[in-house]
Design a protein around this motif. Structure first.
Motif, PDB file in Angstrom:
ATOM      1  N   VAL A   1       0.888  -1.358  -0.063  1.00  0.00           N
ATOM      2  CA  VAL A   1       0.092   0.034  -0.074  1.00  0.00           C
ATOM      3  C   VAL A   1       1.025   1.427   0.806  1.00  0.00           C
ATOM      4  O   VAL A   1       0.632   1.771   1.162  1.00  0.00           O
ATOM      5  CB  VAL A   1      -0.740   0.242   1.049  1.00  0.00           C
ATOM      6  N   GLY A   2       1.584   1.186  -1.434  1.00  0.00           N
ATOM      7  CA  GLY A   2       2.440   2.659  -1.323  1.00  0.00           C
ATOM      8  C   GLY A   2       2.040   3.816  -1.638  1.00  0.00           C
ATOM      9  O   GLY A   2      -0.078   3.281  -1.764  1.00  0.00           O
ATOM     10  N   VAL A   3       1.925   4.544  -3.011  1.00  0.00           N
ATOM     11  CA  VAL A   3       1.370   5.263  -3.489  1.00  0.00           C
ATOM     12  C   VAL A   3       0.305   4.790  -4.558  1.00  0.00           C
ATOM     13  O   VAL A   3      -0.497   5.196  -3.952  1.00  0.00           O
ATOM     14  CB  VAL A   3       1.928   6.527  -4.669  1.00  0.00           C
ATOM     15  N   ILE A   4       0.438   4.221  -5.233  1.00  0.00           N
ATOM     16  CA  ILE A   4      -0.353   3.203  -6.280  1.00  0.00           C
ATOM     17  C   ILE A   4      -0.989   1.945  -5.377  1.00  0.00           C
ATOM     18  O   ILE A   4      -3.196   2.359  -5.173  1.00  0.00           O
ATOM     19  CB  ILE A   4       0.772   2.443  -7.208  1.00  0.00           C
TER      20      ILE A   4
ATOM     21  N   VAL B   1      -6.904  -9.751  -6.395  1.00  0.00           N
ATOM     22  CA  VAL B   1      -5.378  -9.722  -5.831  1.00  0.00           C
ATOM     23  C   VAL B   1      -4.466  -8.644  -6.322  1.00  0.00           C
ATOM     24  O   VAL B   1      -4.494  -8.927  -7.425  1.00  0.00           O
ATOM     25  CB  VAL B   1      -4.785 -10.545  -4.639  1.00  0.00           C
ATOM     26  N   ILE B   2      -4.589  -6.723  -6.161  1.00  0.00           N
ATOM     27  CA  ILE B   2      -4.670  -6.373  -6.562  1.00  0.00           C
ATOM     28  C   ILE B   2      -2.574  -6.136  -6.034  1.00  0.00           C
ATOM     29  O   ILE B   2      -2.329  -5.340  -4.935  1.00  0.00           O
ATOM     30  CB  ILE B   2      -4.756  -4.750  -6.847  1.00  0.00           C
ATOM     31  N   LEU B   3      -1.718  -6.775  -6.597  1.00  0.00           N
ATOM     32  CA  LEU B   3      -0.361  -6.709  -5.910  1.00  0.00           C
ATOM     33  C   LEU B   3       0.948  -5.582  -6.760  1.00  0.00           C
ATOM     34  O   LEU B   3       1.211  -4.899  -7.529  1.00  0.00           O
ATOM     35  CB  LEU B   3       0.663  -7.758  -6.271  1.00  0.00           C
ATOM     36  N   ALA B   4       0.535  -4.385  -5.444  1.00  0.00           N
ATOM     37  CA  ALA B   4       1.312  -3.378  -6.549  1.00  0.00           C
ATOM     38  C   ALA B   4       2.056  -2.425  -5.194  1.00  0.00           C
ATOM     39  O   ALA B   4       2.559  -1.344  -5.166  1.00  0.00           O
ATOM     40  CB  ALA B   4      -0.133  -2.553  -5.441  1.00  0.00           C
ATOM     41  N   SER B   5       3.139  -3.880  -4.231  1.00  0.00           N
ATOM     42  CA  SER B   5       3.962  -3.294  -3.711  1.00  0.00           C
ATOM     43  C   SER B   5       5.474  -2.786  -4.727  1.00  0.00           C
ATOM     44  O   SER B   5       5.524  -2.415  -6.246  1.00  0.00           O
ATOM     45  CB  SER B   5       4.653  -4.397  -3.163  1.00  0.00           C
ATOM     46  N   LYS B   6       6.934  -2.110  -4.412  1.00  0.00           N
ATOM     47  CA  LYS B   6       7.532  -1.512  -5.554  1.00  0.00           C
ATOM     48  C   LYS B   6       8.058  -3.025  -6.031  1.00  0.00           C
ATOM     49  O   LYS B   6       8.164  -3.997  -5.450  1.00  0.00           O
ATOM     50  CB  LYS B   6       8.693  -1.408  -4.820  1.00  0.00           C
TER      51      LYS B   6
ATOM     52  N   ASP C   1      16.885  -2.693 -10.700  1.00  0.00           N
ATOM     53  CA  ASP C   1      16.847  -3.854 -10.477  1.00  0.00           C
ATOM     54  C   ASP C   1      15.563  -4.637 -12.035  1.00  0.00           C
ATOM     55  O   ASP C   1      15.623  -5.666 -12.714  1.00  0.00           O
ATOM     56  CB  ASP C   1      17.001  -4.795  -9.583  1.00  0.00           C
ATOM     57  N   MET C   2      14.889  -4.375 -11.474  1.00  0.00           N
ATOM     58  CA  MET C   2      13.111  -4.318 -11.981  1.00  0.00           C
ATOM     59  C   MET C   2      13.271  -3.871 -13.391  1.00  0.00           C
ATOM     60  O   MET C   2      12.335  -4.187 -14.301  1.00  0.00           O
ATOM     61  CB  MET C   2      11.750  -3.792 -11.360  1.00  0.00           C
ATOM     62  N   ILE C   3      13.636  -2.491 -13.500  1.00  0.00           N
ATOM     63  CA  ILE C   3      13.321  -1.978 -15.153  1.00  0.00           C
ATOM     64  C   ILE C   3      15.207  -1.991 -15.629  1.00  0.00           C
ATOM     65  O   ILE C   3      14.072  -2.784 -16.872  1.00  0.00           O
ATOM     66  CB  ILE C   3      13.212  -0.605 -14.845  1.00  0.00           C
ATOM     67  N   THR C   4      15.790  -1.434 -15.804  1.00  0.00           N
ATOM     68  CA  THR C   4      16.499  -1.769 -16.604  1.00  0.00           C
ATOM     69  C   THR C   4      17.177  -3.060 -16.690  1.00  0.00           C
ATOM     70  O   THR C   4      17.575  -3.813 -17.832  1.00  0.00           O
ATOM     71  CB  THR C   4      18.070  -0.654 -15.603  1.00  0.00           C
ATOM     72  N   GLY C   5      17.357  -3.369 -15.194  1.00  0.00           N
ATOM     73  CA  GLY C   5      17.898  -4.836 -15.316  1.00  0.00           C
ATOM     74  C   GLY C   5      17.036  -6.561 -15.665  1.00  0.00           C
ATOM     75  O   GLY C   5      17.085  -6.833 -16.331  1.00  0.00           O
ATOM     76  N   SER C   6      15.212  -6.158 -15.507  1.00  0.00           N
ATOM     77  CA  SER C   6      14.751  -6.733 -16.903  1.00  0.00           C
ATOM     78  C   SER C   6      14.772  -7.200 -18.163  1.00  0.00           C
ATOM     79  O   SER C   6      14.463  -7.443 -18.621  1.00  0.00           O
ATOM     80  CB  SER C   6      13.373  -6.569 -16.177  1.00  0.00           C
TER      81      SER C   6
END
Lengths: 305, 304
Positions: A9-12, A71-76, A270-275
């Motif tokens: 439950v961050g911003v998104i 379930v909306i998985l919205a974590s970082k 890691d998630m962005i450029t890493g992927s």
């Protein structure tokens, strides 16, 4: 009423939880105990483009919450595996939708359970003022597409639910074209902003002089396009055109990775450029510019960790 | 012999103070920092650290005060070369002008204003700690040679090198100074901006295997551009990079470009990565890594 659980439950996550609670029965799976307590006590306030407070049932343990259909998985991005492992063994009938930047979040979730999966990318943005108050800033859409065990019709159902809550959403038969457009755009704009300190402004489109940043931006985007092409993904929007449009609009948006390095936080590289780099290696497409950006961001994190 | 140091920052001060200890050399120091100039004229120019020296050059912020000089040694930051030599060129109408600056392209700028140019490169480093006081961090050699399009006579180059050596700044006069110059440029361009972009010291840049590999890519591109001009490096820049990463040498050293970025001063990236990239373009040698680093550091400057 549809039962929805927002996990992370961050911003998104806060935006989804706050809005969806107007049309669905919403619970929230939080990381911190005091966050859950605060939500249970005072609800979740949404301000900005809307102003209301939603009632939400929150807990740090899935077993305290009633079984949701969605379930909306919205974590970082970096926390997806941890949240998915927390969900493991619960709610086998639920559909889990991931909304992380980059690609591959649904594959990570798939390793932790047999849930049906939806994939999504979101362009909306907000500012988190506290555990119980989120401001809705950019009212751009969330794109939803099928993943493991789901159909385009499932994506349309969830997009319609999101739309009915007051957020914007669009369903796709195949999300990869949109996802890759955004991934290439994000991997480029976020890393360049984080390393230079520039917001996403007209420097990113400048090509007049050989040293202008636009050449690097275009080079990074060309590498990403080559990877998408090798994967057989036809991009839905040209990332360079997205860049031109965004910089001409004059928002001077501060990409999240820039905010992360300015606050000396770990970034989502890691998630962005890493992927992007991992996918490139899988299809044997060289991406030396993205590798350079990846290393520089990791080293920058190292300088303040 | 009369020598004017043009730009009396840390490196200029090392030359000015050491040369001023010689009886047969009259040293002038031209610099725009009034406090530094006043302190030098009042108390002399003091070096501490790697050597303890007090020299008494005549310092001025007013170029019109400069008498005709046999030699100029230009030691400004590279982006200030044009302004500094335009102001002082009258003093070198009959003399020769050497550069000991970072980067490439400085000789070309000098040659637009004076007739006899000496290509140079220097390894000593230091920093100004107070007006008139410079901490001498690292000793090292200097190399002078003719700038081929507008060369100074070899005998004059040897005369200047001899004076520097006698003054305590070991200097070689060679027929082709491009080898040492490109070794230093490659060293600086491959390491300084990585520190500036990441915030890491030289030693920490080198101990990250992924970043050290990027350093090698930058070095290899630089070597290819040097080779395309027929330049033979006097030693492998990689050796200098590993040597400098040792704890007792410069592990904790913040590259000058990182210091510039932290102080939000314009950097010398145009003369380092930009110089290598521009030469590469003219020679059709691709330099994608230098292009990337150049654009990123220019972006950092634009963000202020």
């Amino acid at each position: 009423m549809t039962r929805v659980c927002v996990a992370g439950v961050g911003v998104i996550g806060s935006l989804f939880a706050g809005f969806l609670a107007r049309v669905a029965d919403v619970s929230a799976l939080t990381r911190r105990e005091e966050h859950a307590l605060a939500l249970n006590e005072g609800g979740l306030r949404v301000s900005g483009r809307a102003d209301f407070t939603s009632r939400i049932t929150a807990s740090t343990r899935p077993e305290d919450l009633s079984e949701p259909e969605l379930v909306i998985l919205a974590s970082k991005g970096g926390d997806v595996a941890q949240v998915a492992s927390q969900l493991a063994g619960h709610w086998p009938e639920a559909t889990v939708m991931t909304v992380q930047n980059g690609i591959g979040a649904d594959e990570i979730v798939a390793r932790h359970g047999e849930w049906r999966l939806l994939s999504s990318v979101t362009f909306m943005s907000g500012t988190r003022h506290s555990d119980t108050h989120v401001e809705y800033v950019l009212d751009t859409a969330t794109w939803v597409g099928p993943s493991r065990g789901t159909t385009p019709a499932d994506a349309r159902t969830v997009a319609a639910l999101v739309e009915s809550s007051g957020l914007k959403a669009q369903a796709f038969d195949d999300l990869r074209p949109a996802q890759w457009s955004k991934l290439i755009f994000n991997a480029t704009v976020n890393t360049v902003a984080a390393l230079t300190g520039l917001r996403h402004d007209p420097h990113f489109a400048a090509l007049d002089d050989s040293r202008d940043l636009g050449h690097l931006v275009r080079g990074l985007m060309d590498e990403g396009k080559a990877v998408a092409a090798a994967l057989g993904v036809q991009l839905d929007e040209d990332p360079w055109e997205m860049n031109l449009l965004a910089t001409q609009r004059g928002h001077r948006h501060a990409p999240s990775m820039l905010e992360d390095v300015q606050a000396k936080r770990k970034t989502e590289v890691d998630m962005i450029t890493g992927s992007l780099v991992r996918e490139a290696q899988r299809v044997n497409v060289p991406v030396p510019l993205h590798e350079t950006m990846y290393r520089l961001i990791k080293a920058k994190e190292d300088s303040y960790s | 012999m009369r020598v004017c140091i043009v730009g009396c920052g840390a490196v200029g001060s090392l030359f000015a103070a050491n040369l001023a200890t010689l009886d047969d050399v009259e040293v002038w120091a031209y610099d725009l920092a009034q406090a530094h100039v006043d302190a030098i004229n009042r108390d002399g120019l003091r070096l501490t650290g790697a050597g303890d020296v007090v020299g008494h050059p005549r310092a001025t912020t007013d170029a019109s005060e400069l008498p005709p000089c046999d030699f100029g040694i230009v030691a400004t930051k590279a982006m200030h070369t044009a302004g500094a030599i335009a102001a002082t060129a009258h003093a070198f109408a009959e003399g020769c002008v050497a550069t000991v600056q970072n980067g490439i392209g400085n000789e070309e700028v000098l040659a637009e204003h004076v007739e006899r140019v000496i290509r140079g490169t220097t390894f000593p480093a230091g920093k100004i700690t107070a007006p008139g006081v410079v901490q001498w961090d690292v000793k090292g050699d200097t190399t002078f040679g003719p700038f081929e399009p507008k060369p100074a006579p070899q005998a004059e180059i040897e005369r200047l090198a001899d004076a520097c050596t006698r003054g305590g700044m070991p200097t070689d006069a060679v027929a082709d100074a491009r080898g040492p110059q490109w070794r230093k440029v490659i060293f600086n361009a491959a390491t300084n901006p990585l520190g500036a972009l990441t915030g890491l010291t030289h030693g920490r840049v080198c101990e990250r295997a992924d970043l050290r590999a990027l350093v090698t890519r930058l070095v290899d591109e630089g070597k290819a551009v040097a080779a395309a001009q027929g330049i033979e490096l006097d030693a492998d820049p990689e050796e200098l990079i590993d040597y400098a990463a040792r704890p007792e040498v410069a592990y904790d050293h913040k590259a000058s470009m990182l210091q510039d970025v932290e102080a939000r001063r314009q950097t010398e990236v145009d003369y380092l990565n930009g110089g290598i990239a521009e030469f590469g373009r003219r020679l059709s040698v691709p330099t994608p890594a230098h292009d990337t680093i150049w654009a990123l550091v220019k972006g950092v400057e634009a963000s202020w």
